[in-house]
Design an enzyme around this catalytic site. Structure first.
Site, short mmCIF file in Angstrom:
data_model
loop_
_atom_site.label_atom_id
_atom_site.label_comp_id
_atom_site.label_asym_id
_atom_site.label_seq_id
_atom_site.Cartn_x
_atom_site.Cartn_y
_atom_site.Cartn_z
CG HIS A 37 19.20 53.61 44.96
ND1 HIS A 37 19.97 53.19 44.51
CD2 HIS A 37 19.08 54.54 45.29
CE1 HIS A 37 19.71 53.93 43.23
NE2 HIS A 37 19.54 55.26 43.97
CD GLN A 148 25.93 60.30 56.33
OE1 GLN A 148 27.15 59.87 55.73
NE2 GLN A 148 25.74 60.18 57.03
CE LYS A 149 27.26 59.83 44.27
NZ LYS A 149 26.49 60.47 43.99
P1 AMP Z 1 18.91 59.05 43.62
O1 AMP Z 1 17.89 57.78 42.86
O2 AMP Z 1 20.29 58.87 43.35
O3 AMP Z 1 18.16 60.22 43.66
O4 AMP Z 1 19.16 58.68 45.50
C1 AMP Z 1 18.30 58.33 45.63
C2 AMP Z 1 18.43 58.09 47.50
O5 AMP Z 1 19.67 57.51 47.79
C3 AMP Z 1 19.58 59.40 47.72
O6 AMP Z 1 19.46 59.54 49.16
C4 AMP Z 1 20.40 59.13 47.41
O7 AMP Z 1 22.29 60.29 48.19
C5 AMP Z 1 20.98 57.78 48.23
N1 AMP Z 1 22.20 57.55 47.56
C6 AMP Z 1 22.21 57.22 45.92
N2 AMP Z 1 23.75 56.33 46.26
C7 AMP Z 1 24.16 56.19 47.08
C8 AMP Z 1 25.31 55.73 47.53
N3 AMP Z 1 26.09 55.75 47.18
N4 AMP Z 1 24.98 55.40 49.54
C9 AMP Z 1 24.24 55.66 50.02
N5 AMP Z 1 23.54 56.09 50.09
C10 AMP Z 1 23.23 56.91 48.09
#
Ligand code: AMP
Length: 289
Positions: A37, A148-149
């Protein structure tokens, strides 16, 4: 740094900043922030004058048997991290204000939403797109940052932005991994020591696929699928939900691999579901000229 919970206050803060000519950079998250994040936040800090991070565990994207109630939440820690990264606003709306009684309008990106993650998690992308559209409507950013995850999610959000003529630039940021290759995820905290070792096989399997395509010139989708599945299958605590080789825009399975493809997978390790992906191109763009 200011924490905003009410929608009208968030709108007002952005209206003021825009009136001063500021560029708004928005990072939507579900909190439990980690370096993945924070990489998005740092990119946002580079491109925007005002950085808004939303922390909203979106009930609409969790199925009835999924982990909405137990999803990791730690607003105090998230706030500290956002202060360190010079975030201007955390937007943490109340689900009751986001989805008041009588709420009945949803966004569905047809086709792309019902395959892969969408096939395993019905209604997931409908929930994601509805929340993202609502957050974009309130925060009204110039840029919004996605990782991109969650590549299928990023493709679907880009499609929604294009189809609905939303006035925002979507910026994709590379997957951040731990030193052992495991992609950072808020759910990784649930892995015990041996599960964590198993999780390392995800990136190993994806890398195997990439090497087959890029270094060994394999163009058969079946061959890549079989060999990647073999790597995952070598660890009996890994249950494959899906592994797919797809076109990066249509997310359809190509007949053969002739250009860039995405390798996408989801697995269960114990009680934890993990996803990961990698892109592969038989002729890397910088060598193709
Ligand atoms: P989330 O809180 O899991 O909904 O993620 C919020 C944002 O962070 C989304 O755009 C995810 O793709 C990004 N994100 C989560 N984990 C990663 C990671 N390991 N690397 C890059 N972006 C991430």
């Amino acid at each position: 740094m200011e924490l905003i919970r009410r929608l009208h206050l968030m709108r007002e803060a952005v209206r003021k900043a825009r009136a001063e000519g500021k560029k708004i950079a928005f990072v939507p998250t579900m909190g439990a922030l980690h370096d993945g994040h924070l990489a998005l936040v740092r990119r946002a800090r580079e491109l925007g004058d005002i950085v808004v991070v939303s922390i909203f565990v979106n009930p609409e994207q969790f199925g009835p048997d999924e982990d909405y109630d137990t999803y990791p939440r730690d607003l105090a820690r998230d706030t500290d991290l956002c202060v360190e990264e010079h975030v201007d606003f955390i937007f943490a709306p109340d689900p009751k204000e986001m989805y008041p009684d009588g709420f009945r309008t949803y966004v569905e990106v047809e086709g792309l939403s019902s395959i892969l993650e969408g096939a395993s998690r019905p209604g997931f992308f409908r929930g994601v797109c509805t929340a993202v559209l609502k957050l974009l409507s309130v925060v009204n950013p110039h840029f919004a940052f996605f990782g991109q995850k969650d590549m299928q999610q990023a493709v679907i959000v880009q499609t929604m932005v294009r189809d609905l003529n939303l006035n925002v630039e979507i910026v994709l940021c590379p997957t951040v991994r731990d030193d052992d290759g495991v992609a950072l995820s808020s759910r990784n905290v649930r892995l015990n020591v041996s599960e964590r070792v198993s999780a390392m096989a995800l990136r190993r399997a994806l890398e195997r696929g990439r090497v087959l395509i890029e270094d060994q010139g394999v163009s058969s989708v079946e061959e890549v699928e079989t060999k990647v599945r073999d790597v995952l299958g070598a660890d009996e605590s890994i249950k494959i939900d899906y592994f797919a080789v797809v076109d990066p825009v249509s997310l359809e399975r190509p007949e053969t691999i002739g250009g860039e493809v995405l390798l996408l997978l989801a697995v269960w390790i114990g009680q934890t579901r993990l996803i990961d992906n990698i892109s592969a191109c038989p002729e890397p763009p910088d060598e193709a000229e």
